[in-house]
Write a protein that holds these residues in place. Sequence first.
Motif, PDB file in Angstrom:
ATOM      1  N   LEU A   1      -5.519   0.479  -0.659  1.00  0.00           N
ATOM      2  CA  LEU A   1      -6.158   1.353   0.327  1.00  0.00           C
ATOM      3  C   LEU A   1      -5.325   2.600   0.607  1.00  0.00           C
ATOM      4  O   LEU A   1      -5.839   3.609   1.112  1.00  0.00           O
ATOM      5  N   HIS A   2      -4.021   2.567   0.262  1.00  0.00           N
ATOM      6  CA  HIS A   2      -3.170   3.750   0.446  1.00  0.00           C
ATOM      7  C   HIS A   2      -3.522   4.877  -0.528  1.00  0.00           C
ATOM      8  O   HIS A   2      -3.084   6.018  -0.346  1.00  0.00           O
ATOM      9  N   LEU A   3      -4.288   4.563  -1.581  1.00  0.00           N
ATOM     10  CA  LEU A   3      -4.640   5.591  -2.570  1.00  0.00           C
ATOM     11  C   LEU A   3      -5.404   6.748  -1.945  1.00  0.00           C
ATOM     12  O   LEU A   3      -5.270   7.901  -2.379  1.00  0.00           O
ATOM     13  N   SER A   4      -6.204   6.461  -0.949  1.00  0.00           N
ATOM     14  CA  SER A   4      -7.004   7.507  -0.318  1.00  0.00           C
ATOM     15  C   SER A   4      -6.123   8.617   0.233  1.00  0.00           C
ATOM     16  O   SER A   4      -6.375   9.809   0.007  1.00  0.00           O
ATOM     17  N   GLY A   5      -5.064   8.245   0.950  1.00  0.00           N
ATOM     18  CA  GLY A   5      -4.157   9.245   1.501  1.00  0.00           C
ATOM     19  C   GLY A   5      -3.395   9.998   0.434  1.00  0.00           C
ATOM     20  O   GLY A   5      -3.140  11.200   0.565  1.00  0.00           O
TER      21      GLY A   5
ATOM     22  N   VAL B   1       7.278  10.851   2.994  1.00  0.00           N
ATOM     23  CA  VAL B   1       7.376  10.105   4.247  1.00  0.00           C
ATOM     24  C   VAL B   1       6.803   8.714   4.038  1.00  0.00           C
ATOM     25  O   VAL B   1       5.660   8.569   3.582  1.00  0.00           O
ATOM     26  N   HIS B   2       7.592   7.698   4.379  1.00  0.00           N
ATOM     27  CA  HIS B   2       7.126   6.323   4.324  1.00  0.00           C
ATOM     28  C   HIS B   2       6.414   5.977   5.626  1.00  0.00           C
ATOM     29  O   HIS B   2       6.879   6.324   6.713  1.00  0.00           O
TER      30      HIS B   2
ATOM     31  N   VAL C   1       3.706   3.073  -2.888  1.00  0.00           N
ATOM     32  CA  VAL C   1       2.332   3.455  -2.581  1.00  0.00           C
ATOM     33  C   VAL C   1       2.120   3.778  -1.107  1.00  0.00           C
ATOM     34  O   VAL C   1       1.179   4.500  -0.753  1.00  0.00           O
ATOM     35  N   ASP C   2       3.004   3.273  -0.226  1.00  0.00           N
ATOM     36  CA  ASP C   2       2.849   3.557   1.203  1.00  0.00           C
ATOM     37  C   ASP C   2       3.681   4.750   1.646  1.00  0.00           C
ATOM     38  O   ASP C   2       4.097   4.850   2.804  1.00  0.00           O
ATOM     39  N   MET C   3       3.925   5.656   0.721  1.00  0.00           N
ATOM     40  CA  MET C   3       4.566   6.938   1.024  1.00  0.00           C
ATOM     41  C   MET C   3       3.538   8.049   0.884  1.00  0.00           C
ATOM     42  O   MET C   3       2.552   7.919   0.160  1.00  0.00           O
ATOM     43  N   VAL C   4       3.801   9.165   1.563  1.00  0.00           N
ATOM     44  CA  VAL C   4       2.907  10.313   1.502  1.00  0.00           C
ATOM     45  C   VAL C   4       3.745  11.566   1.209  1.00  0.00           C
ATOM     46  O   VAL C   4       4.742  11.811   1.886  1.00  0.00           O
TER      47      VAL C   4
END
Length: 408
Positions: A100-104, A365-366, A221-224
């Motif tokens: 679900l993190h792929l969206s961001g 950013v995590h 994957v939970d980084m932006v």
Amino acid sequence: MQMSYAIRCAFYQLLLAALMLYLSLLSGLHGQEEQDQYFEFFPPSPRSVDQVKAQLRTALASGGVLDASGDYRVYRGLLKTTMDPNDVILATHASVDNLLHLSGLLERWEGPLSVSVFAATKEEAQLATVLAYALSSHCPDMRARVAMHLVCPSRYEAAVPDPREPGEFALLRSCQEVFDKLARVAQPGINYALGTNVSYPNNLLRNLAREGANYALVIDVDMVPSEGLWRGLREMLDQSNQWGGTALVVPTFEIRRARRMPMNKNELVQLYQVGEVRPFYYGLCTPCQAPTNYSRWVNLPEESLLRPAYVVPWQDPWEPFYVAGGKVPTFDERFRQYGFNRISQACELHVAGFDFEVLNEGFLVHKGFKEALKFHPQKEAENQHNKILYRQFKQELKAKYPNSPRRC
């Protein structure tokens, strides 16, 4: 009649000459700006939903291949993307629930993205194929920019989703609906805290995600990433070919979960100054990120162009996130679960002769602070195994790079 034929013949000759001149000019285009102008007028044909689904079926029908250890089955190219060989790919990995993190990531990263998905059970493997099917059907960005690979324990095989089976995702009609549905059924958490007796093969997944790329930024994957990071990297790399043998370090932070993700450095620094953002791993392993020199970075003068700001000699146990191209050492796939999986690769980069330069503006950013009390429960034995393996790995590097003056 003869005159009409002669006129038509002359017209086609003129048209052919113009076409040959155009192709000659096109072959001489230099720089990304000219290529962008070309594709603005002559965009590549997007792949259809049917083409993408056919690729998915082909990848699954192959039965996959076993990795070097024989413990995992690998399905390459469930989804594929066409990519400029000089592009920068964002490579990441995830358990099925964390997709679900792929969206961001798709919102912030404007370039190609590659994700390796690990399915620990037969049911998760089936869910992963259904998700790939739904995402490729309803998300144009997924079709255009995302490559997806699947890894599962070798005793399982993934199957082609049956379109006659209603399932969880059959009635969805938009990309947002797919991600909303995933958010409702998923149980996101730490990738390697899977609740099974199967080890999360993080380095196998990392290698798979960056496979075939020249320049890659390998992240969790939970980084932006900061807004515009892909474009800034492309412009910098296109302007010079001097970055071979250089690891371009992207400073990495972590943020309280309740906060909105900062888009640019100015927003990040404001949150940093009030303690809402802090260096990555600050509460777990301060030395693992300290050489980045965060206090120096936040006080750099603001600039419009992305560039390396300062050089940092590598030292153990620094494990930065970075962009590098060329002969980048792969991640050692013997490291699984938690502990020493990234530092081993950073160590080899250093011994192989790569220099580390910290970028001035871009960052990662995590999502959430990493807290020791909540971290890698019941994984201490595997961490100790990896600690011993890391000592062995450093000895192996001496034999692999006998002429290198550098050591870990």
